[in-house]
Design a protein around this motif. Structure first.
Motif, PDB file in Angstrom:
ATOM      1  N   LEU A 171       0.827  -1.216   0.000  1.00  0.00           N
ATOM      2  CA  LEU A 171       0.000   0.000   0.000  1.00  0.00           C
ATOM      3  C   LEU A 171       0.856   1.259   0.000  1.00  0.00           C
ATOM      4  O   LEU A 171       0.496   2.258  -0.623  1.00  0.00           O
ATOM      5  N   GLN A 172       1.985   1.238   0.691  1.00  0.00           N
ATOM      6  CA  GLN A 172       2.864   2.402   0.685  1.00  0.00           C
ATOM      7  C   GLN A 172       3.429   2.643  -0.707  1.00  0.00           C
ATOM      8  O   GLN A 172       3.482   3.775  -1.183  1.00  0.00           O
ATOM      9  N   ARG A 173       3.842   1.565  -1.394  1.00  0.00           N
ATOM     10  CA  ARG A 173       4.343   1.695  -2.757  1.00  0.00           C
ATOM     11  C   ARG A 173       3.253   2.216  -3.684  1.00  0.00           C
ATOM     12  O   ARG A 173       3.474   3.120  -4.494  1.00  0.00           O
ATOM     13  N   LEU A 174       2.049   1.661  -3.536  1.00  0.00           N
ATOM     14  CA  LEU A 174       0.935   2.066  -4.382  1.00  0.00           C
ATOM     15  C   LEU A 174       0.589   3.538  -4.173  1.00  0.00           C
ATOM     16  O   LEU A 174       0.318   4.263  -5.136  1.00  0.00           O
ATOM     17  N   ALA A 175       0.625   3.988  -2.932  1.00  0.00           N
ATOM     18  CA  ALA A 175       0.321   5.401  -2.639  1.00  0.00           C
ATOM     19  C   ALA A 175       1.301   6.319  -3.361  1.00  0.00           C
ATOM     20  O   ALA A 175       0.905   7.328  -3.965  1.00  0.00           O
ATOM     21  N   THR A 176       2.565   5.976  -3.339  1.00  0.00           N
ATOM     22  CA  THR A 176       3.585   6.790  -4.010  1.00  0.00           C
ATOM     23  C   THR A 176       3.414   6.744  -5.523  1.00  0.00           C
ATOM     24  O   THR A 176       3.436   7.781  -6.194  1.00  0.00           O
ATOM     25  N   ASP A 177       3.222   5.538  -6.063  1.00  0.00           N
ATOM     26  CA  ASP A 177       3.071   5.397  -7.507  1.00  0.00           C
ATOM     27  C   ASP A 177       1.819   6.108  -8.019  1.00  0.00           C
ATOM     28  O   ASP A 177       1.839   6.758  -9.062  1.00  0.00           O
ATOM     29  N   PHE A 178       0.722   5.990  -7.283  1.00  0.00           N
ATOM     30  CA  PHE A 178      -0.539   6.587  -7.719  1.00  0.00           C
ATOM     31  C   PHE A 178      -0.493   8.111  -7.653  1.00  0.00           C
ATOM     32  O   PHE A 178      -1.030   8.789  -8.525  1.00  0.00           O
ATOM     33  N   ARG A 179       0.151   8.648  -6.649  1.00  0.00           N
ATOM     34  CA  ARG A 179       0.226  10.105  -6.490  1.00  0.00           C
ATOM     35  C   ARG A 179       0.739  10.747  -7.773  1.00  0.00           C
ATOM     36  O   ARG A 179       0.287  11.813  -8.174  1.00  0.00           O
ATOM     37  N   ASN A 180       1.654  10.074  -8.455  1.00  0.00           N
ATOM     38  CA  ASN A 180       2.207  10.608  -9.697  1.00  0.00           C
ATOM     39  C   ASN A 180       1.253  10.451 -10.885  1.00  0.00           C
ATOM     40  O   ASN A 180       1.461  11.066 -11.918  1.00  0.00           O
ATOM     41  N   GLN A 181       0.213   9.626 -10.753  1.00  0.00           N
ATOM     42  CA  GLN A 181      -0.757   9.421 -11.828  1.00  0.00           C
ATOM     43  C   GLN A 181      -1.986  10.306 -11.666  1.00  0.00           C
ATOM     44  O   GLN A 181      -2.790  10.424 -12.567  1.00  0.00           O
ATOM     45  N   ALA A 182      -2.169  10.864 -10.495  1.00  0.00           N
ATOM     46  CA  ALA A 182      -3.433  11.519 -10.148  1.00  0.00           C
ATOM     47  C   ALA A 182      -3.544  12.975 -10.608  1.00  0.00           C
ATOM     48  O   ALA A 182      -4.590  13.591 -10.416  1.00  0.00           O
ATOM     49  N   VAL A 183      -2.529  13.505 -11.208  1.00  0.00           N
ATOM     50  CA  VAL A 183      -2.552  14.897 -11.654  1.00  0.00           C
ATOM     51  C   VAL A 183      -3.690  15.094 -12.658  1.00  0.00           C
ATOM     52  O   VAL A 183      -3.823  14.350 -13.621  1.00  0.00           O
ATOM     53  N   GLY A 184      -4.559  16.053 -12.387  1.00  0.00           N
ATOM     54  CA  GLY A 184      -5.666  16.364 -13.286  1.00  0.00           C
ATOM     55  C   GLY A 184      -6.915  15.524 -13.074  1.00  0.00           C
ATOM     56  O   GLY A 184      -7.907  15.723 -13.765  1.00  0.00           O
ATOM     57  N   ILE A 185      -6.867  14.583 -12.157  1.00  0.00           N
ATOM     58  CA  ILE A 185      -8.037  13.747 -11.872  1.00  0.00           C
ATOM     59  C   ILE A 185      -8.753  14.313 -10.653  1.00  0.00           C
ATOM     60  O   ILE A 185      -8.128  14.566  -9.619  1.00  0.00           O
ATOM     61  N   LYS A 186     -10.055  14.548 -10.779  1.00  0.00           N
ATOM     62  CA  LYS A 186     -10.833  15.009  -9.626  1.00  0.00           C
ATOM     63  C   LYS A 186     -11.130  13.805  -8.739  1.00  0.00           C
ATOM     64  O   LYS A 186     -11.614  12.779  -9.216  1.00  0.00           O
ATOM     65  N   ILE A 187     -10.835  13.960  -7.463  1.00  0.00           N
ATOM     66  CA  ILE A 187     -10.969  12.845  -6.524  1.00  0.00           C
ATOM     67  C   ILE A 187     -11.880  13.247  -5.372  1.00  0.00           C
ATOM     68  O   ILE A 187     -11.723  14.316  -4.790  1.00  0.00           O
ATOM     69  N   VAL A 188     -12.828  12.363  -5.072  1.00  0.00           N
ATOM     70  CA  VAL A 188     -13.681  12.512  -3.893  1.00  0.00           C
ATOM     71  C   VAL A 188     -13.453  11.269  -3.049  1.00  0.00           C
ATOM     72  O   VAL A 188     -13.535  10.150  -3.559  1.00  0.00           O
ATOM     73  N   SER A 189     -13.149  11.469  -1.787  1.00  0.00           N
ATOM     74  CA  SER A 189     -12.909  10.338  -0.909  1.00  0.00           C
ATOM     75  C   SER A 189     -13.892  10.389   0.254  1.00  0.00           C
ATOM     76  O   SER A 189     -13.923  11.372   0.997  1.00  0.00           O
ATOM     77  N   CYS A 190     -14.703   9.352   0.383  1.00  0.00           N
ATOM     78  CA  CYS A 190     -15.703   9.270   1.450  1.00  0.00           C
ATOM     79  C   CYS A 190     -15.296   8.166   2.410  1.00  0.00           C
ATOM     80  O   CYS A 190     -14.875   7.093   1.974  1.00  0.00           O
ATOM     81  N   TYR A 191     -15.441   8.441   3.692  1.00  0.00           N
ATOM     82  CA  TYR A 191     -15.079   7.419   4.675  1.00  0.00           C
ATOM     83  C   TYR A 191     -16.040   7.500   5.854  1.00  0.00           C
ATOM     84  O   TYR A 191     -16.723   8.485   6.047  1.00  0.00           O
TER      85      TYR A 191
END
Length: 197
Positions: A171-191
């Protein structure tokens, strides 16, 4: 717009989005609330934990999603349609991994990265969950017993649960890798704010 719903661990492509009285939110309500031509899909993968014969991992689920998108988005017109993902629980991790793979292998998955305009995360364990400790222990004990049964019975997917542990390496690796892909994507996070009984 193409909307793709992705269920979570132990979920199902249809059951996750269906009210107990039978209404399927993705089919019965969501299209009526949209003002643009929209296709709605629900992606399913084997996310069962108990008595599973699957050995698939997060990357396998992500690649399966990308292949399914390729099948329904053939041709330049369809590949350029905006993509919005609605993800529950581990489904959010699946799309994060899929977008990482789509960028690295953009020739195999044309248009996915560039067309992704939004992601709704519903209770996605971005940093993992401490509630996996007891199920992992119980699953290991159950697997010890299941060794004496036919292989068709399956086993408990403690490997999937390990992935969801708080601050797991994956999950730590995925968080780092994804952060670089998320530019320009609108994100809504519900918890959830309340403890689930």
């Amino acid at each position: 717009v193409d909307i793709v719903a992705i269920h979570g661990i132990t979920g199902d492509y249809e059951r996750t989005w269906t009210h107990p009285e039978g209404a399927l939110w993705l089919k019965d309500f969501l299209p009526n609330d949209l003002s643009v031509p929209t296709r709605v899909f629900s992606f399913g993968y084997d996310a069962q934990v108990k008595f599973s014969v699957s050995k698939a991992r997060l990357d396998d689920f992500a690649r399966s999603l990308l292949q399914a998108l390729n099948r329904v988005r053939r041709g330049k017109d369809l590949q350029s349609r905006a993509l919005v993902f609605i993800c529950h629980s581990m489904g959010g991790l699946v799309i994060k991994q899929a977008l990482v793979v789509a960028r690295l292998d953009s020739n195999l998955y044309p248009g996915v990265q560039s067309s992704t305009k939004g992601i709704v995360f519903l209770s996605t364990p971005h940093r993992g969950s401490s509630s996996t400790d007891w199920p992992i222990t119980l699953g290991k004990a159950l697997n010890a017993i299941l060794k004496f049964t036919p292989s068709s019975v399956g086993s408990t997917r403690t490997d999937l649960l390990e992935t969801l542990k708080t601050n797991s390496d994956e999950l730590q690796r995925l968080a780092t890798d994804f952060r670089n892909q998320a530019v320009g994507i609108k994100i809504v996070s519900c918890y959830e704010m309340n403890i689930t009984p």
